[in-house]
Motif scaffolding. Sequence first.
Motif, short mmCIF file in Angstrom:
data_model
loop_
_atom_site.label_atom_id
_atom_site.label_comp_id
_atom_site.label_asym_id
_atom_site.label_seq_id
_atom_site.Cartn_x
_atom_site.Cartn_y
_atom_site.Cartn_z
N MET A 1 0.84 -1.20 0.00
CA MET A 1 0.00 0.00 0.00
C MET A 1 0.87 1.25 0.00
SD MET A 1 -2.95 1.21 2.72
CE MET A 1 -3.96 -0.22 2.38
N ARG A 2 0.50 2.23 -0.83
CA ARG A 2 1.28 3.47 -0.87
C ARG A 2 1.21 4.18 0.47
NH1 ARG A 2 -1.26 6.93 -5.59
NH2 ARG A 2 -2.23 5.01 -6.29
N ARG A 3 2.21 5.02 0.71
CA ARG A 3 2.38 5.62 2.02
C ARG A 3 2.32 7.14 1.93
NH1 ARG A 3 1.84 2.05 5.96
NH2 ARG A 3 3.33 3.12 7.31
N PHE A 4 2.11 7.75 3.09
CA PHE A 4 2.07 9.21 3.23
C PHE A 4 2.78 9.54 4.53
CE2 PHE A 4 0.38 13.35 4.18
CZ PHE A 4 0.18 13.94 2.94
N THR A 5 3.43 10.71 4.59
CA THR A 5 4.14 11.11 5.79
C THR A 5 3.50 12.36 6.38
OG1 THR A 5 6.21 10.22 4.92
CG2 THR A 5 6.38 11.74 6.78
N GLY A 11 4.88 7.94 9.38
CA GLY A 11 4.44 7.36 8.13
C GLY A 11 3.10 6.67 8.30
N VAL A 12 2.18 6.90 7.38
CA VAL A 12 0.85 6.32 7.46
C VAL A 12 0.46 5.75 6.11
CG1 VAL A 12 0.11 7.93 9.26
CG2 VAL A 12 -0.31 8.50 6.87
N SER A 13 -0.52 4.88 6.11
CA SER A 13 -1.07 4.40 4.84
C SER A 13 -1.80 5.54 4.16
CB SER A 13 -2.02 3.23 5.09
OG SER A 13 -3.04 3.57 6.01
N ALA A 14 -1.74 5.57 2.84
CA ALA A 14 -2.38 6.65 2.09
C ALA A 14 -3.89 6.56 2.11
CB ALA A 14 -1.87 6.67 0.65
N LEU A 15 -4.42 5.40 2.48
CA LEU A 15 -5.85 5.24 2.72
C LEU A 15 -6.10 5.25 4.22
CD1 LEU A 15 -7.16 2.43 0.32
CD2 LEU A 15 -7.98 4.79 0.41
N ALA A 33 -13.73 -7.28 12.07
CA ALA A 33 -13.33 -7.90 10.80
C ALA A 33 -12.75 -6.87 9.84
CB ALA A 33 -14.52 -8.62 10.17
N LEU A 34 -13.37 -5.70 9.80
CA LEU A 34 -12.87 -4.63 8.93
C LEU A 34 -11.49 -4.15 9.39
CD1 LEU A 34 -16.18 -2.59 8.53
CD2 LEU A 34 -15.03 -3.92 6.74
N LEU A 35 -11.34 -3.96 10.67
CA LEU A 35 -10.06 -3.50 11.21
C LEU A 35 -8.97 -4.55 10.97
CD1 LEU A 35 -11.52 -2.01 14.48
CD2 LEU A 35 -10.21 -0.69 12.80
N ASP A 36 -9.30 -5.80 11.19
CA ASP A 36 -8.33 -6.88 10.96
C ASP A 36 -7.87 -6.89 9.50
OD1 ASP A 36 -8.49 -7.72 13.60
OD2 ASP A 36 -9.89 -9.36 13.18
N ARG A 37 -8.83 -6.80 8.59
CA ARG A 37 -8.49 -6.85 7.16
C ARG A 37 -7.68 -5.62 6.75
NH1 ARG A 37 -6.19 -8.20 3.27
NH2 ARG A 37 -7.00 -7.94 1.15
N PHE A 38 -8.03 -4.48 7.27
CA PHE A 38 -7.33 -3.24 6.92
C PHE A 38 -5.86 -3.34 7.33
CE2 PHE A 38 -6.32 1.32 7.95
CZ PHE A 38 -6.40 1.80 6.65
N VAL A 39 -5.60 -3.77 8.54
CA VAL A 39 -4.22 -3.89 9.02
C VAL A 39 -3.48 -4.99 8.27
CG1 VAL A 39 -2.81 -4.49 11.03
CG2 VAL A 39 -4.74 -2.93 11.29
N GLU A 40 -4.16 -6.09 7.99
CA GLU A 40 -3.55 -7.18 7.24
C GLU A 40 -3.08 -6.70 5.87
OE1 GLU A 40 -4.93 -11.43 5.16
OE2 GLU A 40 -6.33 -10.26 6.38
N ALA A 41 -3.82 -5.78 5.27
CA ALA A 41 -3.49 -5.27 3.94
C ALA A 41 -2.44 -4.15 3.98
CB ALA A 41 -4.76 -4.77 3.26
N GLY A 42 -1.98 -3.79 5.17
CA GLY A 42 -0.97 -2.74 5.27
C GLY A 42 -1.51 -1.40 5.68
N LEU A 303 -9.26 -1.02 -1.00
CA LEU A 303 -7.84 -1.28 -0.80
C LEU A 303 -7.11 -1.44 -2.13
CD1 LEU A 303 -8.03 -3.77 2.20
CD2 LEU A 303 -7.02 -1.48 2.26
N ALA A 304 -7.78 -2.01 -3.12
CA ALA A 304 -7.14 -2.21 -4.42
C ALA A 304 -6.77 -0.88 -5.07
CB ALA A 304 -8.07 -3.01 -5.33
N ALA A 305 -7.45 0.19 -4.69
CA ALA A 305 -7.15 1.50 -5.26
C ALA A 305 -5.77 1.98 -4.85
CB ALA A 305 -8.20 2.52 -4.81
N ALA A 306 -5.27 1.50 -3.71
CA ALA A 306 -3.96 1.94 -3.23
C ALA A 306 -2.84 1.47 -4.15
CB ALA A 306 -3.72 1.43 -1.81
#
Length: 326
Positions: A1-5, A11-15, A33-42, A303-306
């Motif tokens: 996943m792209r990053r932002f500072t 550093g944070v995820s851009a989403l 479930a949403l939180l788990d998947r979000f973190v799993e994806a970066g 997430l695929a948009a990242a």
Amino acid sequence: MRRFTLADGTGVSALCLGAMLFGTRTDEKTAFALLDRFVEAGGTLIDTADNYAFWEKGGAGGESETVLGRWLADRGTRDQVVISTKVGAQPTVPGTSWQESGEGLSPAAIRSAIEGSLRRLGTDHVDVYWAHVEDRTVPLEETVDAFASLVEEGKVGVLGASNHALWKVERARSMGRDQGRAAYTCLQLRHSYLRPRLDAADPDFHLFGNVDAETLDYVRSEPDMSLWAYSPLLSGTYTRPDRPLHPSYDHPGTPARLAALQEVANKTGATVNQVVLAWLMGGDPPIIPVIGVSSVEQLDDALAAADLELDEDLRHRLDDADGFDR
């Protein structure tokens, strides 16, 4: 996943995952479930507020932070995520709106709110703390001092302003700079690919809640300022026929931009929503979309948009669709 500072080097995820409806419309099991998947994806950036979601059935404010706090404790993930929360719009009288009885931005209100947020989140600090809405009953100097003090005490990382007039943000930033203290380095406003008529009154929109050309120019000129976009997918309007566009989008530019959006989606094999999010993240200035989803399937689509890169020609097609490139 792209990053932002962020301004402090974090550093944070851009989403950003919006947690507004966690604990009310979105039950705890689904939220986890949403939180788990979000973190799993970066993903690392999660946005909430002390007043989420008082307007929902069974809501009084604080439900979102409470569910998020339970997830942090259960998963042991506090060090893996960046928590963003807000103060100012929690009603102090049950059954009223934030306009009628909102807590506001006095030093006492800010101090009380941060302690409540930290308690519900089960943490000793939040990474991003926002002035949720303006409070013109309080001298700006007092609000600036109260927020800066929280940074100095280590309870807050960086500061942001949401739904504020731009001149008010700049005045507050100047006060902070003059004193050598922390000031706003984040803006959170409503923004998407389609552009509303800003002269169209809507009681559901904040008066100073929309990104315009001046906002974008300001953020480009301020190297330490980040721009976050809430409602980037217009609550499902791009893909759901049962959710028509608000009348403020009824102008000649909208059909042209919708056609360009569909064209780019067809060329890239992406969904329309993915194109919107990629356009925001990859623009000038880059923008952090705050995405609200109610299922893991919706989250996976976002997430695929990242990972979607729009080349110069595709961006040009989107930017110039209505003949007005800003």
